[in-house]
Design a protein around this motif. Structure first.
Motif, PDB file in Angstrom:
ATOM      1  N   ASP A 152      -3.353   3.535 -27.662  1.00 26.78           N
ATOM      2  CA  ASP A 152      -3.674   2.325 -27.956  1.00 26.78           C
ATOM      3  C   ASP A 152      -4.843   2.357 -29.057  1.00 26.78           C
ATOM      4  O   ASP A 152      -5.506   1.107 -29.263  1.00 26.78           O
ATOM      5  CB  ASP A 152      -4.568   1.603 -26.669  1.00 26.78           C
ATOM      6  CG  ASP A 152      -5.461   2.261 -26.316  1.00 26.78           C
ATOM      7  OD1 ASP A 152      -5.711   3.549 -26.295  1.00 26.78           O
ATOM      8  OD2 ASP A 152      -6.291   1.605 -25.269  1.00 26.78           O
ATOM      9  N   ALA A 153      -4.905   3.409 -29.704  1.00 29.70           N
ATOM     10  CA  ALA A 153      -6.104   3.677 -30.735  1.00 29.70           C
ATOM     11  C   ALA A 153      -5.456   3.568 -32.050  1.00 29.70           C
ATOM     12  O   ALA A 153      -4.374   4.561 -32.477  1.00 29.70           O
ATOM     13  CB  ALA A 153      -6.895   4.958 -30.507  1.00 29.70           C
ATOM     14  N   SER A 154      -5.926   2.654 -32.686  1.00 27.15           N
ATOM     15  CA  SER A 154      -5.315   2.565 -34.165  1.00 27.15           C
ATOM     16  C   SER A 154      -6.339   3.424 -35.228  1.00 27.15           C
ATOM     17  O   SER A 154      -5.859   3.375 -36.577  1.00 27.15           O
ATOM     18  CB  SER A 154      -5.453   0.880 -34.637  1.00 27.15           C
ATOM     19  OG  SER A 154      -6.567   0.388 -34.440  1.00 27.15           O
ATOM     20  N   HIS A 155      -7.452   3.644 -34.709  1.00 28.41           N
ATOM     21  CA  HIS A 155      -8.490   4.218 -35.899  1.00 28.41           C
ATOM     22  C   HIS A 155      -8.206   5.858 -35.917  1.00 28.41           C
ATOM     23  O   HIS A 155      -8.900   6.431 -36.832  1.00 28.41           O
ATOM     24  CB  HIS A 155      -9.945   4.061 -35.623  1.00 28.41           C
ATOM     25  CG  HIS A 155     -10.461   4.369 -34.242  1.00 28.41           C
ATOM     26  ND1 HIS A 155      -9.849   4.051 -33.043  1.00 28.41           N
ATOM     27  CD2 HIS A 155     -11.306   5.036 -33.819  1.00 28.41           C
ATOM     28  CE1 HIS A 155     -10.565   4.530 -32.043  1.00 28.41           C
ATOM     29  NE2 HIS A 155     -11.544   5.424 -32.538  1.00 28.41           N
ATOM     30  N   VAL A 156      -7.662   6.462 -34.914  1.00 25.24           N
ATOM     31  CA  VAL A 156      -7.374   7.759 -35.015  1.00 25.24           C
ATOM     32  C   VAL A 156      -5.929   8.182 -34.833  1.00 25.24           C
ATOM     33  O   VAL A 156      -5.214   7.401 -33.894  1.00 25.24           O
ATOM     34  CB  VAL A 156      -8.161   8.525 -33.849  1.00 25.24           C
ATOM     35  CG1 VAL A 156      -9.680   8.409 -34.321  1.00 25.24           C
ATOM     36  CG2 VAL A 156      -8.014   8.010 -32.565  1.00 25.24           C
ATOM     37  N   GLU A 157      -5.159   9.407 -35.403  1.00 27.87           N
ATOM     38  CA  GLU A 157      -3.984   9.600 -34.792  1.00 27.87           C
ATOM     39  C   GLU A 157      -3.861  11.142 -35.065  1.00 27.87           C
ATOM     40  O   GLU A 157      -4.696  11.644 -35.924  1.00 27.87           O
ATOM     41  CB  GLU A 157      -2.947   9.042 -35.816  1.00 27.87           C
ATOM     42  CG  GLU A 157      -3.131   9.288 -37.101  1.00 27.87           C
ATOM     43  CD  GLU A 157      -2.190   8.539 -38.047  1.00 27.87           C
ATOM     44  OE1 GLU A 157      -0.996   7.705 -37.454  1.00 27.87           O
ATOM     45  OE2 GLU A 157      -2.283   8.412 -39.262  1.00 27.87           O
ATOM     46  N   VAL A 158      -3.053  11.908 -34.511  1.00 28.16           N
ATOM     47  CA  VAL A 158      -2.961  13.335 -34.678  1.00 28.16           C
ATOM     48  C   VAL A 158      -2.047  13.773 -35.794  1.00 28.16           C
ATOM     49  O   VAL A 158      -1.109  13.258 -36.107  1.00 28.16           O
ATOM     50  CB  VAL A 158      -2.008  13.666 -33.421  1.00 28.16           C
ATOM     51  CG1 VAL A 158      -2.011  15.227 -33.491  1.00 28.16           C
ATOM     52  CG2 VAL A 158      -2.847  13.825 -32.184  1.00 28.16           C
ATOM     53  N   ASP A 159      -2.792  14.540 -36.768  1.00 28.63           N
ATOM     54  CA  ASP A 159      -2.138  14.837 -38.072  1.00 28.63           C
ATOM     55  C   ASP A 159      -1.803  16.166 -37.892  1.00 28.63           C
ATOM     56  O   ASP A 159      -2.695  17.354 -37.948  1.00 28.63           O
ATOM     57  CB  ASP A 159      -2.797  14.731 -39.127  1.00 28.63           C
ATOM     58  CG  ASP A 159      -2.290  15.285 -40.361  1.00 28.63           C
ATOM     59  OD1 ASP A 159      -1.006  15.650 -40.586  1.00 28.63           O
ATOM     60  OD2 ASP A 159      -2.820  14.923 -41.598  1.00 28.63           O
ATOM     61  N   PRO A 160      -0.475  16.708 -37.682  1.00 27.72           N
ATOM     62  CA  PRO A 160      -0.327  18.296 -37.357  1.00 27.72           C
ATOM     63  C   PRO A 160      -0.301  19.043 -38.394  1.00 27.72           C
ATOM     64  O   PRO A 160      -0.400  20.262 -38.258  1.00 27.72           O
ATOM     65  CB  PRO A 160       1.432  17.982 -36.677  1.00 27.72           C
ATOM     66  CG  PRO A 160       1.818  16.919 -37.473  1.00 27.72           C
ATOM     67  CD  PRO A 160       0.568  15.977 -37.472  1.00 27.72           C
ATOM     68  N   ASN A 161      -0.573  18.478 -39.600  1.00 32.31           N
ATOM     69  CA  ASN A 161      -0.559  19.355 -40.687  1.00 32.31           C
ATOM     70  C   ASN A 161      -2.083  19.727 -41.496  1.00 32.31           C
ATOM     71  O   ASN A 161      -2.265  20.473 -42.313  1.00 32.31           O
ATOM     72  CB  ASN A 161       0.008  18.786 -42.063  1.00 32.31           C
ATOM     73  CG  ASN A 161       1.361  18.371 -41.669  1.00 32.31           C
ATOM     74  OD1 ASN A 161       2.216  19.504 -41.554  1.00 32.31           O
ATOM     75  ND2 ASN A 161       2.202  17.464 -42.043  1.00 32.31           N
ATOM     76  N   ARG A 162      -3.016  19.224 -40.574  1.00 38.71           N
ATOM     77  CA  ARG A 162      -4.385  19.381 -40.762  1.00 38.71           C
ATOM     78  C   ARG A 162      -4.892  20.720 -40.539  1.00 38.71           C
ATOM     79  O   ARG A 162      -4.676  21.240 -39.215  1.00 38.71           O
ATOM     80  CB  ARG A 162      -5.379  18.496 -40.263  1.00 38.71           C
ATOM     81  CG  ARG A 162      -4.925  16.964 -40.772  1.00 38.71           C
ATOM     82  CD  ARG A 162      -5.994  15.936 -40.425  1.00 38.71           C
ATOM     83  NE  ARG A 162      -7.328  16.422 -41.116  1.00 38.71           N
ATOM     84  CZ  ARG A 162      -8.608  15.514 -40.804  1.00 38.71           C
ATOM     85  NH1 ARG A 162      -8.415  14.452 -40.203  1.00 38.71           N
ATOM     86  NH2 ARG A 162      -9.696  15.934 -41.258  1.00 38.71           N
ATOM     87  N   THR A 163      -5.748  21.317 -41.160  1.00 34.18           N
ATOM     88  CA  THR A 163      -6.335  22.404 -40.973  1.00 34.18           C
ATOM     89  C   THR A 163      -7.742  22.590 -41.038  1.00 34.18           C
ATOM     90  O   THR A 163      -8.418  23.574 -41.067  1.00 34.18           O
ATOM     91  CB  THR A 163      -5.909  23.641 -42.372  1.00 34.18           C
ATOM     92  OG1 THR A 163      -6.307  23.116 -43.442  1.00 34.18           O
ATOM     93  CG2 THR A 163      -4.436  23.929 -41.921  1.00 34.18           C
ATOM     94  N   SER A 164      -8.368  21.259 -41.019  1.00 33.50           N
ATOM     95  CA  SER A 164      -9.757  21.393 -40.891  1.00 33.50           C
ATOM     96  C   SER A 164     -10.168  19.650 -40.362  1.00 33.50           C
ATOM     97  O   SER A 164      -9.507  19.018 -40.364  1.00 33.50           O
ATOM     98  CB  SER A 164     -10.527  21.571 -42.316  1.00 33.50           C
ATOM     99  OG  SER A 164     -10.214  20.381 -43.349  1.00 33.50           O
ATOM    100  N   LEU A 165     -11.334  19.895 -39.694  1.00 34.78           N
ATOM    101  CA  LEU A 165     -11.659  18.378 -39.588  1.00 34.78           C
ATOM    102  C   LEU A 165     -13.490  18.322 -39.834  1.00 34.78           C
ATOM    103  O   LEU A 165     -14.117  19.498 -39.685  1.00 34.78           O
ATOM    104  CB  LEU A 165     -11.717  18.332 -38.092  1.00 34.78           C
ATOM    105  CG  LEU A 165     -10.278  18.263 -37.456  1.00 34.78           C
ATOM    106  CD1 LEU A 165     -10.565  17.998 -35.505  1.00 34.78           C
ATOM    107  CD2 LEU A 165      -9.716  16.915 -37.609  1.00 34.78           C
TER     108      LEU A 165
END
Length: 874
Positions: free
Chosen positions: A501-514
């Protein structure tokens, strides 16, 4: 709404500043000055102050009571003399007492701080915020503390070499101290001026008195000390201490079948070295090679059903010493940029082994070496640099005598740098922190992050005689790793980017940093008059990640809190002092969801007979938790009220106790919490002390998270009614043969058992009514199989739709340490250690006592016998 809180926060401090400028009626106490002189002859440090070496020195006297009746003459006066030569500071102490037979001469090991005692508080930096504290008791036991943050933090891990003794006579008791200048830190001025105060504890009356009076309404402590004058021509004492150690260890345990790694016993030998080098008279370099922490007390038993990591205090000496310099706590609770327990942690990987193979995995990662450069300069710089390297760790896998190794923890470098600079006459400081973690993954263990970096800034300003303050901490983090590692980070319980139910975050499987941020702005009034208050706003952005070398439980939160309290500081015929506080808290996530509101009223009172009482009443009208369903929707708990009541007897008596009761309840009996605490301390004679603390908790919850399952295209979040009971008892026995030879025992059995029934699943996770929030399974929808799993036929068509494992548990842990410690010369020690323990799961159908009996009394415990010797070269 967040803007409204920020405006309120700023308005509070604006009005505080204006008010304090117009109301400057604080008590002003003249600074005392003691003028020391060079020693002509040297005294024998035996506690008897009749040596002629003291005759040419003047007495410092005229002490004032601090507790309980501040500003009045103490029951008995105290006086002192201070002299010096090229290498040492000498102190003579006289504590008058008309009833010397009642003086408490309680023996303990070093830093026991028991019985009648005197603290000599030396601010040799003269920064009015930091002090070295040397303590001697009437029994001749010594202790040391490093006081920082103007007396708000006292660290007893500091362990300098110095000399002291004490004796009781017909006038009271006397003591002598001999403190090497190499153990202190000071500048290069031809004539030194140091901060000085002497604090005496008259134990049987729980009465404290000070040489330099400090009124209760004054916020500072070290800043209000008197002054030591007359130290002329001091030369920088370059400190060089080398402490090698050797350890012999023998382990016994129950043999495990054909497991070659668990054949019933192990023998090991270890050696290492610690060193302390004075780079300047202000800054010290600490080194350790292959450190051993075998005599460190075991962590207490704990279990967390919410899935979050448990915070344990650091107990290893190398990391404990000077930990205040490296500390960077930026939010409420235990969140910190640096959490030293990450260094030397248990390996994070696991071996790939078949059911016919045996695996030997190290319990901890080896610390190859560590260096710590730390200290504080006379011109106000606090500096700390820590560099640590931990080794590759391998699990050994045995397959019928053929062995191979698999990497379970990579070679890792940890680095921490911390600095602060005082200015504005020590009323303000600005500082920063930087940390880095770099792992040599080399194509393996790619589920771990390759590198992690954190930077932070902090600032504090105090005004109006330090009564008012404002402080800010800002943190930014950046972690780098493979797509696998960064996706695991996004989906971890700390972040939960996959929340449905969160619209401000989502999983991005291609990211390599945060990259994320966090911080806190807070401040208030902590001195002057009887009123105290503070307010705070802190935040942790969704991408903030600190857990490579820091501690962070959850992100995606903005929290506001405020407190106002009133103090009664003048004793009456009924009480010594009292306090009442009103506290408020609210929180939001970064999507703007209003998650929590909490109010509490709490107070404590110290009665005239030295008994005490604490009471807290809490109301939580709003409780939403983003993490409860572990990636599912935001969850609402019912409105909660709870009460905390503790009281205890006079802690100066040879028998004293404390009793606690905590009770929580919610609307519709969603969950409840009841805890009983009992503690007893017994000192039958001066050299022996026994303490026992037992806690029993009942924690039932109709909606405890169990699991999740797919029901067609629908995700089911399965909850259950848990009946959880937890019991633990901690026993400590301390026998001191003399101040340098002691025997200590620590033992703690711990059990937590949870039984589930009345399973249900989430219907409307944010509904106020519990019966709308969940749906209970009917008897024909759920059955337990012969294997123990639960089979769910939700549509009751005779076909299992999904299943989940039996969540019942009963976890038992027992830890005990018997340690004989002999400080055979100052700074050099011999430890003899016998440790026993077990950890395991037992049948949850058993009672609590039955489970303990099964795991502890009916099984063979693991034993560790350890001999550790150190020698300190100066």
């Amino acid at each position: 709404m967040r803007a409204r809180y920020l405006l309120l926060f700023l308005g509070l401090f604006t009005s505080s500043y204006i008010y304090c400028q117009e109301n400057s009626n604080s008590v002003t106490v003249p600074k005392k000055k003691y003028h020391t002189k060079k020693m002509i002859t040297l005294p024998k440090i035996d506690g008897i102050i009749s040596d002629k070496a003291w005759d040419h020195l003047d007495w410092g006297e005229d002490f004032t009571e601090k507790v309980p009746d501040e500003g009045t003459p103490p029951t008995y006066q105290t006086k002192f003399k201070i002299g010096y030569d090229e290498k040492y500071l000498y102190i003579a102490l006289r504590a008058f007492d008309d009833e010397p037979e009642k003086i408490e001469q309680r023996l303990s090991r070093r830093d026991g701080f028991a019985g009648d005692r005197i603290n000599v508080i030396i601010d040799s930096y003269h920064d009015k915020r930091t002090a070295f504290v040397f303590t001697v008791t009437a029994a001749g036991v010594k202790g040391e503390e490093l006081a920082t943050q103007n007396g708000q933090s006292w660290d007893a891990s500091w362990n300098p070499i110095w000399y002291t003794d004490a004796v009781v006579d017909d006038k009271g008791w006397t003591a002598e101290m001999k403190i090497p200048f190499s153990q202190l830190r000071f500048g290069k001025a031809e004539e030194q001026v140091w901060g000085l105060n002497i604090n005496r504890m008259l134990f049987r009356k729980q009465e404290r008195s000070l040489w330099q009076r400090i009124p209760n309404e004054v916020s500072g402590f070290i800043s209000e000390a008197g002054e030591l004058h007359g130290l002329k021509g001091l030369k920088s004492q370059k400190q060089l201490e080398i402490q090698p150690f050797t350890v012999f260890q023998y382990d016994t345990y129950e043999k495990e079948g054909n497991n070659p790694f668990r054949d019933g016993s192990d023998f090991g030998f270890n050696a290492g070295l610690d060193a302390k080098i004075g780079i300047t008279n202000d800054l010290t370099l600490d080194l350790t090679v292959n450190p051993d922490f075998g005599q460190v007390e075991a962590d207490p038993g704990a279990i967390a059903l919410d899935g979050f990591q448990i915070f344990f205090n650091e107990q290893r000496p190398f990391f404990v010493e000077n930990k205040n310099i490296f500390d960077f706590q930026f939010a409420d609770g235990s969140d910190n940029v640096f959490y030293s327990r990450r260094i030397g942690r248990s390996p994070q990987g696991s071996a790939n082994a078949t059911s016919n193979e045996f695996v030997d995995t190290p319990n901890n990662t080896t610390i190859l070496g560590a260096a710590k450069f730390s200290g504080k300069t006379r011109d106000g710089w606090s500096i700390g640099v820590l560099e640590t390297v931990t080794s590759n760790e391998y699990a050994v896998i045995d397959a019928n005598g053929s062995r191979r190794e698999e990497l379970v923890e990579p070679l890792t470098n940890y680095f921490v740098a911390r600095a602060q600079k005082d200015f504005n006459e020590r009323n303000s400081y600005i500082g920063g922190v930087f940390t880095s973690t770099n792992r040599n993954l080399d194509g393996k263990l790619n589920f771990l992050r390759k590198s992690a970096y954190t930077g932070g800034l902090d600032f504090r300003h105090e005004w109006h005689n330090r009564d008012y303050y404002i402080q800010s901490n800002l943190v930014a983090s950046h972690v780098v790793g493979s797509k696998e590692a960064i996706q695991a980070t996004q989906e971890s319980l700390t972040h939960l980017f996959q929340r449905v139910d969160a619209s401000h975050v989502e999983v991005d499987p291609n990211r390599t940093s945060l990259t994320g941020t966090g911080g806190r702005v807070f401040g208030g009034k902590r001195g002057g008059g009887n009123w105290r208050y503070w307010a705070s706003v802190n935040w942790r952005s969704p991408e903030l990640e600190l857990n490579d070398i820091g501690f962070l439980r959850r992100t995606d939160e903005i929290r506001q809190s405020a407190s106002v309290s009133y103090l009664w500081q003048v004793p009456t015929k009924t009480y010594r002092d009292a306090r009442v506080e009103l506290f408020q808290l609210s929180s939001f996530d970064f999507e703007g969801n209003y998650n929590r509101m909490e109010y509490s009223l709490q107070g404590n009172i110290n009665w005239i007979n030295n008994w005490w009482t604490e009471l807290q009443l809490v109301h939580k009208p709003r409780i939403f938790i983003n993490t409860f369903l572990r990636g599912g929707p935001r969850w609402r708990f019912s409105e909660e009220n709870y009460m905390v009541l503790f009281f205890g007897s006079d802690q100066s008596k040879k028998v004293n106790f404390r009793i606690g009761y905590i009770k929580s309840g919610t609307e519709q009996n969603n969950f409840s919490f009841t805890r009983y605490v009992f503690g007893l301390n017994y000192q039958p004679f001066d050299s022996f002390n026994a303490s026992l603390t037992t806690e029993y908790t009942e924690d039932p919850n109709k909606t405890q998270y169990v699991s999740e399952a797919d029901y067609g295209s629908v995700k089911r979040y399965i909850l259950g009614n848990i009946d959880q009971k937890t019991w633990s008892t901690t026993l400590r026995l301390n026998y001191s043969i003399n101040p340098n030879l002691s025997i200590q025992y620590y033992g703690q059995p711990f059990i937590s058992r949870g039984r589930y029934n009345n399973f249900n699943y989430v219907n409307n996770s944010i509904a106020k009514d519990l019966n709308e929030r969940v749906v209970w399974y009917a008897n024909n929808q759920i059955q337990q199989s012969s294997s123990g799993d639960y089979l769910v036929d939700e549509d009751a068509n005779g076909v299992t739709d999904y299943q989940f494992s039996n969540p019942n548990f009963s976890f038992v842990q027992f830890r005990s340490n018997l340690v004989a410690r002999w400080e055979y010369i100052p700074g050099s020690e011999l430890f003899l250690v016998w440790a026993q323990g077990t950890t395991g799961n037992v049948d949850s159908d058993r009672s609590l006592l039955g489970g303990l009996n099964n795991q502890i009394l009916e099984n063979t415990l693991q034993n560790t016998f350890l001999i550790k010797a150190t020698y300190r070269f100066l």
